[in-house]
Design a protein around this motif. Structure first.
Motif, short mmCIF file in Angstrom:
data_model
loop_
_atom_site.label_atom_id
_atom_site.label_comp_id
_atom_site.label_asym_id
_atom_site.label_seq_id
_atom_site.Cartn_x
_atom_site.Cartn_y
_atom_site.Cartn_z
N GLU A 314 0.83 -1.21 0.00
CA GLU A 314 0.00 0.00 0.00
C GLU A 314 0.87 1.26 0.00
O GLU A 314 0.57 2.24 -0.70
CB GLU A 314 -0.95 -0.02 1.21
N ALA A 315 1.95 1.21 0.76
CA ALA A 315 2.85 2.38 0.80
C ALA A 315 3.51 2.59 -0.57
O ALA A 315 3.70 3.73 -1.01
CB ALA A 315 3.91 2.17 1.89
N ALA A 316 3.84 1.50 -1.25
CA ALA A 316 4.48 1.62 -2.57
C ALA A 316 3.49 2.21 -3.59
O ALA A 316 3.88 3.00 -4.46
CB ALA A 316 4.98 0.25 -3.04
N VAL A 317 2.22 1.84 -3.47
CA VAL A 317 1.19 2.43 -4.36
C VAL A 317 1.07 3.93 -4.07
O VAL A 317 1.07 4.75 -4.99
CB VAL A 317 -0.17 1.71 -4.18
N ASP A 318 1.01 4.28 -2.78
CA ASP A 318 0.94 5.71 -2.40
C ASP A 318 2.12 6.47 -2.99
O ASP A 318 1.96 7.55 -3.58
CB ASP A 318 1.03 5.87 -0.86
N ALA A 319 3.32 5.90 -2.82
CA ALA A 319 4.54 6.59 -3.26
C ALA A 319 4.54 6.76 -4.78
O ALA A 319 4.96 7.79 -5.31
CB ALA A 319 5.77 5.82 -2.80
N THR A 320 4.04 5.75 -5.48
CA THR A 320 3.99 5.81 -6.95
C THR A 320 3.06 6.94 -7.40
O THR A 320 3.39 7.72 -8.29
CB THR A 320 3.51 4.45 -7.51
N LEU A 321 1.91 7.02 -6.74
CA LEU A 321 0.97 8.09 -7.10
C LEU A 321 1.53 9.46 -6.71
O LEU A 321 1.42 10.43 -7.47
CB LEU A 321 -0.38 7.87 -6.39
N ALA A 323 4.48 10.31 -6.71
CA ALA A 323 5.54 10.70 -7.66
C ALA A 323 4.93 11.17 -8.99
O ALA A 323 5.66 11.44 -9.94
CB ALA A 323 6.48 9.51 -7.89
N GLY A 324 3.59 11.21 -9.04
CA GLY A 324 2.93 11.73 -10.25
C GLY A 324 2.78 10.70 -11.35
O GLY A 324 2.47 11.05 -12.49
N LEU A 325 2.99 9.42 -11.02
CA LEU A 325 2.90 8.38 -12.07
C LEU A 325 1.46 7.88 -12.17
O LEU A 325 0.81 7.61 -11.15
CB LEU A 325 3.87 7.25 -11.72
N ARG A 326 0.96 7.73 -13.39
CA ARG A 326 -0.47 7.45 -13.59
C ARG A 326 -0.68 6.52 -14.78
O ARG A 326 0.02 6.63 -15.79
CB ARG A 326 -1.24 8.74 -13.93
N THR A 327 -1.70 5.66 -14.67
CA THR A 327 -2.23 5.00 -15.87
C THR A 327 -3.26 5.94 -16.52
O THR A 327 -3.65 6.94 -15.90
CB THR A 327 -2.91 3.67 -15.49
N GLY A 328 -3.69 5.59 -17.71
CA GLY A 328 -4.56 6.49 -18.48
C GLY A 328 -5.85 6.88 -17.76
O GLY A 328 -6.30 8.02 -17.85
N ASP A 329 -6.45 5.94 -17.02
CA ASP A 329 -7.75 6.21 -16.38
C ASP A 329 -7.66 7.26 -15.28
O ASP A 329 -8.67 7.87 -14.94
CB ASP A 329 -8.35 4.90 -15.83
N ILE A 330 -6.47 7.45 -14.69
CA ILE A 330 -6.36 8.42 -13.58
C ILE A 330 -5.42 9.58 -13.93
O ILE A 330 -5.12 10.41 -13.06
CB ILE A 330 -5.91 7.73 -12.27
N ALA A 331 -4.95 9.63 -15.17
CA ALA A 331 -4.04 10.71 -15.56
C ALA A 331 -4.83 12.00 -15.77
O ALA A 331 -5.94 11.98 -16.32
CB ALA A 331 -3.30 10.33 -16.84
N ARG A 349 9.49 -1.03 -7.69
CA ARG A 349 10.72 -0.28 -7.32
C ARG A 349 10.58 0.36 -5.95
O ARG A 349 11.58 0.65 -5.29
CB ARG A 349 10.95 0.86 -8.34
N ARG A 350 9.31 0.63 -5.55
CA ARG A 350 9.08 1.35 -4.29
C ARG A 350 8.74 0.41 -3.13
O ARG A 350 8.38 0.87 -2.05
CB ARG A 350 7.96 2.39 -4.49
N ILE A 351 8.75 -0.89 -3.37
CA ILE A 351 8.51 -1.82 -2.25
C ILE A 351 9.83 -1.99 -1.51
O ILE A 351 10.82 -2.44 -2.08
CB ILE A 351 7.96 -3.17 -2.77
N GLY A 352 9.83 -1.60 -0.23
CA GLY A 352 11.08 -1.55 0.53
C GLY A 352 11.68 -2.92 0.76
O GLY A 352 11.12 -3.94 0.54
#
Ligand code: NAD
Length: 352
Positions: A314-321, A323-331, A349-352
């Motif tokens: 969950e933390a890695a998903v938070d960090a990815t978002l 960082a401004g990274l998005r798939t098309g549906d949420i861009a 990459r963000r999973i510790g």
């Protein structure tokens, strides 16, 4: 080693479950076996829920599903359609509770349709196998023959046992979160709700660390819009939960992000994104895998007691978002759009 039955299903199902498996493999060692369900099973085995799938799920420690359905099977008669596979699976595993988180990601705040400055992270616990959807129903013709007096009825019935077990799911989930439960009913009118409230209050005594309050369903529908941040765990009946969980999911504005879990009496659960098979984008490598990845995190938390690993995902998903990274549906307009594999790479990459 925990055994996971994988049911990729139809449309984007195979793409998003493959992404979730990559993430699961980054935090633990699991054994996987894939089975057919839905349209893929109709094509491959002539039946939306083949016996091999049932046996595979029963032999597994938990089940991860993509999605079922698509235009190819839309013209089949109701009892042969892909969704039958899903209902049969829920019934066969005796899954009586449905857990649906609705979380507002600060990075996706613009997708929230409310004028609301706060944050929210709600878990709706819905009773799934009782109440009015399963109660006695029928039609009564008018005794006089006047068709204006023909009537129909549906029955809301809950036993103490049914309310006790869903209450325990909610209180146990609250213990893993911020320790607050709001039980939603209509006890000012319905006798079944008065029983619901009595049982919830009795079970609450077993969980002194959890704060439990009651709320009437009409007020709950209003409060969700007025101040969603006041809710943590919300527990409610089948029909109220059906409606309130859809309302809450819309508040996040992004169905490609929302996971779910269905649980029964054992640790084995069914974990799946709340969205469908998205046939319009299937096979293009652009589906958002986050709802399925977060469903896998719920599996770790609720079926395997792997809280640290679930939180890491969950933390890695938070960090990815963040960082401004998005798939098309949420861009947002003008923002770069990553494909299914690329966003999964970023999460990994963000999973510790
Ligand atoms: P849907 O959720 O599949 O799609 C609605 C819209 O959201 C589409 O534009 C789709 O491209 C988009 N979308 C959904 N998930 C996405 C993701 N992960 N990434 C990016 N975009 C995504 O709903 P629908 O179009 O009404 O239904 C399509 C099929 O799915 C139907 O056959 C329906 O019966 C089935 N369905 C299955 C389930 C399930 O398996 N639990 C749930 C709902 C619908």
């Amino acid at each position: 080693m925990k055994k996971i039955a994988l049911l990729p299903g139809d449309g984007i199902g195979p793409e998003i479950t493959a992404a979730a498996v990559r993430v699961l493999d980054a935090v633990g060692k699991f054994e996987y076996e894939s089975y057919l369900i839905g349209g893929a099973a109709i094509d491959g085995a002539g039946n939306p829920f083949p016996d091999a799938t049932l046996q595979g799920c029963l032999a597994a420690d938990s089940v991860l599903l993509g999605a079922v359905g698509g235009p190819k099977w839309d013209t089949l008669p109701g009892n042969q359609r892909p969704e039958v596979g899903l209902l049969a699976l829920r019934g066969a595993l005796e899954l009586y509770s449905n857990l649906r988180p609705a979380k507002l990601y600060p990075a996706l705040r613009d997708a929230c349709p409310l004028k609301y400055d706060g944050e929210f992270d709600i878990l709706i616990v819905r009773e799934l196998t009782g109440g009015i959807y399963f109660g006695d129903r029928g039609r009564t013709p008018s005794p006089t023959g006047d068709t204006k007096d023909d009537s129909a009825y549906d029955t809301e019935r809950y036993s103490v046992r049914e309310v006790e077990r869903i209450a325990r799911v909610a209180f146990e989930a609250a213990q893993k979160r911020s320790g607050r439960v709001i039980s939603v009913d209509k006890a000012n009118v319905l006798e079944s709700s008065r029983l619901w409230r009595e049982v919830i209050r009795t079970v609450a005594k077993e969980y002194p660390s959890v704060e439990c309050t009651d709320m009437l369903v009409d007020n709950a529908a209003m409060q969700l819009i007025r101040n969603p941040g006041q809710f943590d765990v919300m527990v409610t009946s089948n029909m109220f939960g059906d409606i309130l969980s859809d309302e809450a999911s819309q508040l996040t504005g992004s169905i490609g992000m929302l996971p779910s879990a269905s649980l029964g009496a054992t640790k084995r659960g069914l974990y799946e994104p709340i969205h469908g098979s998205a046939p319009d984008i299937a096979g293009q490598g652009i589906a958002n895998p986050i709802a399925t990845i977060l469903s896998a995190a719920m599996m770790l938390r609720y079926s395997f007691d792997m809280e640290a690993e679930a939180a890491a995902i969950e933390a890695a998903v938070d960090a990815t978002l963040n960082a401004g990274l998005r798939t098309g549906d949420i861009a947002a307009p003008g923002q770069a759009k990553l494909g299914t594999v690329a966003i999964t790479d970023e999460i990994l990459r963000r999973i510790g």
